[in-house]
Design an enzyme around this catalytic site. Structure first.
Site, PDB file in Angstrom:
ATOM      1  N   ASP A  12       0.555 -14.829 -78.500  1.00  0.00           N
ATOM      2  CA  ASP A  12       1.692 -13.923 -78.684  1.00  0.00           C
ATOM      3  C   ASP A  12       2.857 -14.597 -79.417  1.00  0.00           C
ATOM      4  OD1 ASP A  12       3.022 -11.479 -78.320  1.00  0.00           O
ATOM      5  OD2 ASP A  12       2.282 -11.279 -76.270  1.00  0.00           O
TER       6      ASP A  12
ATOM      7  N   TRP B   8       2.674  -9.311 -84.165  1.00  0.00           N
ATOM      8  CA  TRP B   8       3.118  -7.922 -84.394  1.00  0.00           C
ATOM      9  C   TRP B   8       3.460  -7.623 -85.862  1.00  0.00           C
ATOM     10  CZ3 TRP B   8       7.312 -10.457 -81.328  1.00  0.00           C
ATOM     11  CH2 TRP B   8       6.899 -10.766 -80.042  1.00  0.00           C
ATOM     12  N   GLY B   9       2.970  -8.435 -86.793  1.00  0.00           N
ATOM     13  CA  GLY B   9       3.251  -8.188 -88.215  1.00  0.00           C
ATOM     14  C   GLY B   9       4.622  -8.685 -88.668  1.00  0.00           C
TER      15      GLY B   9
ATOM     16  N   ASP C  94       3.559  -2.933 -80.074  1.00  0.00           N
ATOM     17  CA  ASP C  94       2.732  -2.520 -78.936  1.00  0.00           C
ATOM     18  C   ASP C  94       2.437  -1.022 -78.914  1.00  0.00           C
ATOM     19  OD1 ASP C  94       3.082  -5.136 -78.251  1.00  0.00           O
ATOM     20  OD2 ASP C  94       3.611  -4.722 -76.172  1.00  0.00           O
TER      21      ASP C  94
END
Ligand code: GAL
Length: 373
Positions: free
Chosen positions: A126, A161-162, A183
């Site tokens: 993450d 998350w780009g 998300d």
């Protein structure tokens, strides 16, 4: 390790969030076998955030929370492996995980060794609490290198998350899949938002490192951590079709110990899974820019997949002029099409595929072979 096809499996986060334990993992592993999910290709079982103690041990190693996982991670991995499944875990490139547990910043090599010693086959990584002074690409490269040197094949699932132009550098890190967007939650608006954001990212998608659109919400029906309003079965079917067509990992997020029949039918549609798992692993492309959105993917062996999707709130005209994919009159070719959701054989189609009205939030998914006119 070269990732030939998108991984398939199940992850704890969407439904269970913080509330995870050994019993959940064991019973889910059992259910992956008994429901037929493993046989359908779903072979990774992934524990997301919230599995560790808040402190490392005296040697700087991560420690599984003994209340949640009394037998320890090695024993749990052995259980999962004995079922014929692969075992996934979670960490983060910052100083803490998103839920506030110890994270791998400055501990990349020691954590990779710990995961390898437990028998981990998949690491979701993450992007929370990342120090501003260290660039994201360096941190993902560091873990990529640590995993490549830990002595075990571990699928590297990057989850930034780009952000920070992930698509520009992610393939240099050793990641096998990369989260292209934020998300998911269990409502149609979120599915549409993720779809829209992934449209311009298709040029970065393909074999080796696939765009990860996030764990699926199919079958959640508003329950669990990511549950919101829930979706209709039709919306779940469209969601699954888009994830399959866009080469996204197919990672289930509902409670698979309690799936209704429709959820099983959607998640285990062999023909749709085959489009996702096509050995060529090619990126899909948009063909035709009016009416519904039409996507095409050239498959191994010469077949083509066509997804006509209606992400809009009213019915649209689903159409594809075959000349737009190279099957013009001069080619003297036509297509023989099969509907992957109804199973219906649509026969030979020349010049144009036409569905005069595709309902809002639904889709048509075809597999076609090329024949003479
Ligand atoms: C988010 C991530 C989610 C989940 C969560 C855990 O950043 O995108 O998929 O892993 O953290 O805290």
């Amino acid at each position: 390790m070269i990732q030939k096809t998108p991984p398939m499996g199940w992850n704890t986060w969407n439904t269970f969030g913080y509330e995870i334990n050994e019993d959940l993992i064991r019973t889910t592993a059992d259910a992956m076998v008994s429901t037929g999910l493993l046989a359908a290709g779903y072979n990774y079982l992934v524990i997301d955030d919230c599995w560790s103690l808040k402190e490392r041990d005296a040697n700087g190693r991560l420690v599984a929370d003994p209340q949640k996982f009394p037998s320890g991670m090695k024993a749990l991995a052995d259980y999962v492996h004995a079922k014929g499944l692969k075992f996934g875990m979670y960490s983060c490139c910052g100083t803490l995980t998103c839920a506030g547990y110890p994270s791998s910043y400055d501990y990349e090599f020691i954590d990779a060794e710990t995961f390898a010693s437990w028998g981990v086959d998949y690491l979701k990584y993450d992007h929370c609490y990342k120090p501003d002074t260290t660039p994201s690409d360096l941190l993902y490269r560091k873990m990529g290198l640590a995993l490549a040197n830990c002595g075990r094949d571990i699928l590297f699932s990057a989850c930034s998350w780009g952000v920070n132009q992930t698509h520009e550098w992610i393939k240099s890190t050793g990641a096998h899949i990369w989260r292209s967007t934020g998300d998911i939650t269990d409502c149609w608006q979120k599915i549409k938002e993720i779809y829209d954001l992934n449209v311009p990212l298709q040029p970065y998608n393909g074999q080796g490192c696939f765009n990860d659109m996030d764990m699926m919400v199919v079958g959640m029906h508003g329950r669990g951590l990511a549950g919101v309003t829930g979706c209709t079965d039709e919306e779940y079917r469209t969601h699954f079709s888009v994830w399959a067509m866009f080469n996204s990992p197919l990672i289930i997020g509902c409670d698979i110990r309690d799936m209704d029949e429709m959820t099983k039918q959607i998640l285990m549609n062999k023909d749709v899974i085959a489009i996702n798992q096509d050995p060529a692993g090619r990126q899909p492309f948009r063909a035709g820019h009016y009416g519904c959105d039409t996507w095409v993917k050239f498959l191994e062996g010469g077949d083509i997949a066509i997804l006509i999707v209606n992400p809009y709130d009213s019915a649209c005209r689903g159409t594809l002029h075959l000349a737009d994919i190279g099957l013009d009159v001069a080619s003297n070719k036509a297509i023989k099409a099969r509907d992957l959701w109804s199973g219906e054989d649509l026969g030979i189609i020349k010049d144009e595929i036409l569905f005069p009205s595709v309902d809002a939030h639904s889709c048509k998914f075809l597999r076609c072979s090329i024949v003479n006119r």
